[in-house]
Write a protein that holds these residues in place. Structure first.
Motif, PDB file in Angstrom:
ATOM      1  N   ALA A  28      33.749  39.285  41.965  1.00 32.85           N
ATOM      2  CA  ALA A  28      33.112  40.122  42.835  1.00 32.85           C
ATOM      3  C   ALA A  28      31.404  39.813  42.974  1.00 32.85           C
ATOM      4  N   GLU A  29      31.047  39.279  41.436  1.00 32.47           N
ATOM      5  CA  GLU A  29      29.611  38.821  41.407  1.00 32.47           C
ATOM      6  C   GLU A  29      29.506  37.344  42.040  1.00 32.47           C
ATOM      7  N   LEU A  30      30.402  36.802  41.907  1.00 31.98           N
ATOM      8  CA  LEU A  30      30.384  35.251  42.637  1.00 31.98           C
ATOM      9  C   LEU A  30      30.540  35.429  44.101  1.00 31.98           C
ATOM     10  N   ALA A  31      31.150  36.421  44.580  1.00 28.46           N
ATOM     11  CA  ALA A  31      30.925  36.536  46.290  1.00 28.46           C
ATOM     12  C   ALA A  31      29.730  37.142  46.366  1.00 28.46           C
ATOM     13  N   ARG A  32      29.097  37.924  45.678  1.00 29.32           N
ATOM     14  CA  ARG A  32      28.038  38.704  45.916  1.00 29.32           C
ATOM     15  C   ARG A  32      26.706  37.645  45.913  1.00 29.32           C
ATOM     16  N   ARG A  33      26.698  36.601  44.967  1.00 34.68           N
ATOM     17  CA  ARG A  33      25.683  35.662  45.107  1.00 34.68           C
ATOM     18  C   ARG A  33      26.251  34.528  46.081  1.00 34.68           C
ATOM     19  N   GLY A  34      27.093  34.453  47.011  1.00 37.02           N
ATOM     20  CA  GLY A  34      27.483  33.844  48.008  1.00 37.02           C
ATOM     21  C   GLY A  34      27.981  32.438  47.648  1.00 37.02           C
ATOM     22  N   HIS A  35      28.846  32.313  46.327  1.00 34.98           N
ATOM     23  CA  HIS A  35      29.214  31.141  45.899  1.00 34.98           C
ATOM     24  C   HIS A  35      30.788  30.963  46.432  1.00 34.98           C
ATOM     25  N   THR A  36      31.337  29.758  46.413  1.00 28.51           N
ATOM     26  CA  THR A  36      32.667  29.612  46.486  1.00 28.51           C
ATOM     27  C   THR A  36      33.371  29.304  45.178  1.00 28.51           C
ATOM     28  N   LEU A  37      34.679  29.839  45.280  1.00 32.09           N
ATOM     29  CA  LEU A  37      35.404  30.015  44.038  1.00 32.09           C
ATOM     30  C   LEU A  37      36.379  28.843  44.164  1.00 32.09           C
ATOM     31  N   VAL A  38      36.144  27.796  43.020  1.00 27.77           N
ATOM     32  CA  VAL A  38      37.255  26.747  42.801  1.00 27.77           C
ATOM     33  C   VAL A  38      38.205  27.218  41.476  1.00 27.77           C
ATOM     34  N   SER A  39      39.368  27.620  41.478  1.00 34.69           N
ATOM     35  CA  SER A  39      40.056  27.952  40.782  1.00 34.69           C
ATOM     36  C   SER A  39      41.425  27.236  40.385  1.00 34.69           C
ATOM     37  N   GLY A  40      42.372  27.764  39.600  1.00 37.32           N
ATOM     38  CA  GLY A  40      43.727  26.949  39.242  1.00 37.32           C
ATOM     39  C   GLY A  40      44.546  27.442  40.286  1.00 37.32           C
ATOM     40  N   GLY A  41      44.472  28.101  41.194  1.00 36.23           N
ATOM     41  CA  GLY A  41      45.475  28.464  42.273  1.00 36.23           C
ATOM     42  C   GLY A  41      46.480  29.312  42.066  1.00 36.23           C
ATOM     43  N   ALA A  42      46.556  30.133  41.163  1.00 31.71           N
ATOM     44  CA  ALA A  42      47.764  30.808  40.721  1.00 31.71           C
ATOM     45  C   ALA A  42      47.390  32.417  41.119  1.00 31.71           C
ATOM     46  N   THR A  43      48.396  33.171  41.097  1.00 33.70           N
ATOM     47  CA  THR A  43      48.149  34.694  41.407  1.00 33.70           C
ATOM     48  C   THR A  43      48.159  35.464  40.160  1.00 33.70           C
ATOM     49  N   VAL A  44      48.512  34.957  38.984  1.00 30.99           N
ATOM     50  CA  VAL A  44      48.823  35.588  37.799  1.00 30.99           C
ATOM     51  C   VAL A  44      47.437  35.939  37.080  1.00 30.99           C
ATOM     52  N   SER A  45      47.452  36.978  36.272  1.00 30.46           N
ATOM     53  CA  SER A  45      46.345  37.304  35.036  1.00 30.46           C
ATOM     54  C   SER A  45      44.941  37.059  35.880  1.00 30.46           C
TER      55      SER A  45
END
Length: 197
Positions: A28-45
């Motif tokens: 939520a904070e990442l979005a609030r600050r206008g950043h893009t998320l790069v992640s491991g691409g999984a739906t778990v945990s």
């Protein structure tokens, strides 16, 4: 202008709820600050929690997942961009290539491996992108103690702690990610005094 922030975190389903809540708050904070998320691409945990919260806040999300994990149907198909790689090594390289900064949340062996690779290359001066460990529950305190001990014994460079920000605060973590990091220029003396692996 927002950053592409790579978040390393747990994919374990056996963890305490507070870690999932932390991942949700981070997304939520990442979005609030206008950043893009790069992640491991999984739906778990935590991986799924941070991506879902980031998207809910309007952030662009990029998931990078190896082919073998796609086959067991845990890939985050809701990602704005889902990149499927041949294996884990190419996954890490792709996440690295796409990221302006790195944020490490509580996690296990895989998270530690990702942390150590980015941390080591930062100490060696291979890159100068911010690296921050967010540890509100003290999970990584034994690691900090070990790194201090290794420094005292001469196995770590004195710059080991210059290469990483360490905080218990989500706000401070994002402030550190947006800050210009300390420039690290290893010398021949650094190599003579310590080991890198």
């Amino acid at each position: 202008m927002g950053l592409a922030v790579c978040v390393f975190c747990s994919s374990s389903s056996r963890i305490d709820q507070r870690y999932l809540e932390l991942a949700t708050e981070v997304g939520a904070e990442l979005a609030r600050r206008g950043h893009t998320l790069v992640s491991g691409g999984a739906t778990v945990s935590c991986m799924g929690a941070v991506a879902g919260a980031a998207r809910a806040g309007g952030a662009r999300t990029v998931g990078v997942i190896p082919e073998n994990l796609v086959r067991i149907e845990i890939s985050d198909e809701d990602s704005d961009e889902l990149v499927v790689t041949e294996d884990m090594r190419s996954r890490k390289a792709e996440m690295d290539r796409r990221s302006d900064a790195f944020l490490v949340l509580p996690g296990g062996l895989g998270t530690l491996e990702e942390l150590f690779e980015i941390w080591t290359t930062r100490v060696l001066g291979v890159h100068d992108r911010p690296l921050v460990i967010l540890d509100p529950y003290g999970l990584y305190e034994p690691l900090r103690g070990l790194m201090t001990h290794l420094l005292e014994e001469g196995f770590n460079r004195p710059t080991v702690f210059d290469a990483v920000g360490w905080t218990a605060s989500i706000d401070e973590a994002f402030d550190l990610l947006a800050k210009s990091p300390v420039s690290i220029q290893p010398t021949a003396e650094d190599y003579a005094e310590s080991e890198t692996g």
